[in-house]
Design an enzyme around this catalytic site. Structure first.
Site, PDB file in Angstrom:
ATOM      1  N   HIS A 148      64.053 110.962  38.013  1.00  0.00           N
ATOM      2  CA  HIS A 148      63.923 109.559  37.622  1.00  0.00           C
ATOM      3  C   HIS A 148      63.418 109.406  36.184  1.00  0.00           C
ATOM      4  CE1 HIS A 148      64.222 105.449  38.292  1.00  0.00           C
ATOM      5  NE2 HIS A 148      63.228 105.208  39.129  1.00  0.00           N
ATOM      6  N   ASP A 205      68.234 106.441  35.864  1.00  0.00           N
ATOM      7  CA  ASP A 205      67.745 105.210  36.487  1.00  0.00           C
ATOM      8  C   ASP A 205      68.397 105.022  37.853  1.00  0.00           C
ATOM      9  OD1 ASP A 205      66.180 104.651  34.268  1.00  0.00           O
ATOM     10  OD2 ASP A 205      67.810 103.565  33.255  1.00  0.00           O
TER      11      ASP A 205
END
Length: 450
Positions: free
Chosen positions: A421, A425
């Site tokens: 992450h 995204d």
């Protein structure tokens, strides 16, 4: 020979003494001219010393030759005939591997081996490598032991090409195991008889009863019901990499489900023609590899990686197929279904027989893990560093689905994408899985690129 040399030495010594006597005789006559006398005496002494040194050198050479003859006739063969034995050494294991652990010997001392026949197995962080015999012969002795850490070029065993000087061991016993002598057996029997002799025991003193355990006290299992086994190098390496991945990446997993009806129908309709033309079976993995290639081209950030403060975008797609070992399909974007299936089949065979190389498992920009072959319904796979994402496939289960307003059974599969992450995204991860879903549910999209 020695008598002749001794007579020469004696004759040279007598000649020297004669010269010295003559010099003493003429000393008074040449007293006034002392310089020529001294020069003559020093010259005669140097000649005698040179002759004595030559004789000494001949004697030394003769003695050395006799000693070598004695050693070669009366010592074991492997000390003089070095050409009879060869060494089995640890092979080169790849640029990223500097050492390994000698896991086990596949042969015993005295066993006959052929050329390139495996003798021992070296366990590394990534793969198990065989140590093979360079020549045909008999194993004379082992230089290393099981559990030793060895490096490329280290000797493991000595092979005798003629089979001489080898202790032959029965297959049922190891070299260290030997029968106990008869005297030891007699002593053991005598000890047993002494122990059996009844002895009057003294009355035992009354001891207090053991304290009763409270119902809440833990009842630990006895140690004799446990087994301690050391971890292999491969398992330790896997554990280290997975823990590093968990500690480094910001792991997040997103899920989706895929209707496998159309892909299964495609496989059923063309499986016979596919095998007849290409020589390999048409499986589901090639469909998911092509779907992953399409998704990675649509979302190139998933194929990228963080390097310090930079992001490295890759213009190639190397797909790693996760298992106990992780072979890599190079340049998957340039392959069709048949080429992918052939590559997967070849790598799977080489991984199963242990002949896969380090280079065939190095690299990879994206990983696919198929836990469905083991019956996994849903899981959250862990990223294979230094990659940024991994796709998890699962088992196909027939479930009721609503299609055109009707509830019908459909073969469904859950798919999961675990991603870093820090780089990817949630929107990009969801779009990636949706592209996988669209391509698998309608493979015609690959032909039209839509």
């Amino acid at each position: 020979m020695l008598g002749v040399l001794r007579r020469k030495v004696v004759s040279s010594a007598s000649a020297t003494s004669c010269v010295r006597k003559s010099l003493h005789t003429v000393r008074p006559a040449v007293y006034k001219s002392r310089i020529p006398y001294v020069a003559l005496e020093e010259t005669m002494w140097s000649c005698a010393q040179f002759q004595s040194a030559c004789v000494t050198w001949v004697l030394i050479k003769f003695a050395v030759r006799k000693l070598l003859t004695f050693f070669c006739f009366y010592l074991p063969v492997d000390n003089c005939n070095e050409g009879d034995t060869v060494d089995a050494v640890v092979p080169y294991m790849g640029e990223s591997i500097s050492d390994g652990t000698l896991a086990k010997f596949l042969k015993n001392i005295g066993d006959r081996v052929d050329v390139d026949e495996p003798i021992a197995q070296i366990e590394t962080d990534k793969v198990t490598i065989d140590v093979t015999s360079p020549e045909a012969g008999v194993i004379q002795k082992f230089v290393a032991q099981e559990g030793d850490t060895v490096e490329p070029g280290n000797r493991v065993a000595i092979i005798s090409k003629s089979g001489e000087g080898v202790e032959h061991v029965a297959p049922s016993e190891k070299p260290s195991e030997k029968a106990a002598p008869a005297e030891d057996k007699k002593e053991e029997k005598a000890k047993t008889q002494v122990e059996i002799t009844p002895v009057k025991e003294k009355p035992k003193e009354s001891s207090p009863p053991p304290p009763k355990r409270s119902p809440t006290e833990l009842q630990l299992p006895p140690k004799d019901r446990e087994r301690r086994v050391p971890m292999t190098r491969l398992r330790k390496r896997v554990a280290t990499r997975l823990k590093d991945s968990q500690n480094t990446f910001a792991l997040l997993t997103t899920f989706n489900e895929v209707d496998m009806t159309n892909l299964m129908k495609l496989r059923s309709d063309y499986k016979d023609a596919f095998v007849e033309k290409h020589g390999v079976k048409l499986g589901f993995m090639s469909g998911f590899v092509k779907a992953a290639v399409s998704a990675l081209q649509n979302q190139p950030i998933v194929n990228a990686v963080i390097d310090g403060d930079d992001i490295i975008y890759r213009d190639y797609i190397d797909i790693s197929i996760a298992g106990l070992v992780v072979p890599v399909i190079r340049n998957a974007e340039q392959m069709n279904f048949a080429e992918i299936e052939k590559t997967i089949n070849t790598l799977a065979k080489r991984a199963s027989d242990g002949s896969i190389s380090i280079d065939e498992m190095a690299g990879g920009s994206f990983t696919i893990s198929n836990g469905g072959v083991y019956g996994s319904l849903l899981s959250t796979p862990i990223i294979n560093p230094p990659q940024s994402a991994i796709l998890g496939m699962h088992s196909i289960v027939s479930r009721p689905m609503v299609v055109g307003g009707n509830v019908v059974p459909r073969p469904m599969m859950f798919i999961a994408l675990t991603y870093d992450h820090r780089l990817i995204d949630g929107r990009e991860a969801v779009f990636f899985l949706r592209r996988i879903k669209d391509v698998v549910e309608d493979p015609r999209r690959l032909l039209l690129d839509v």
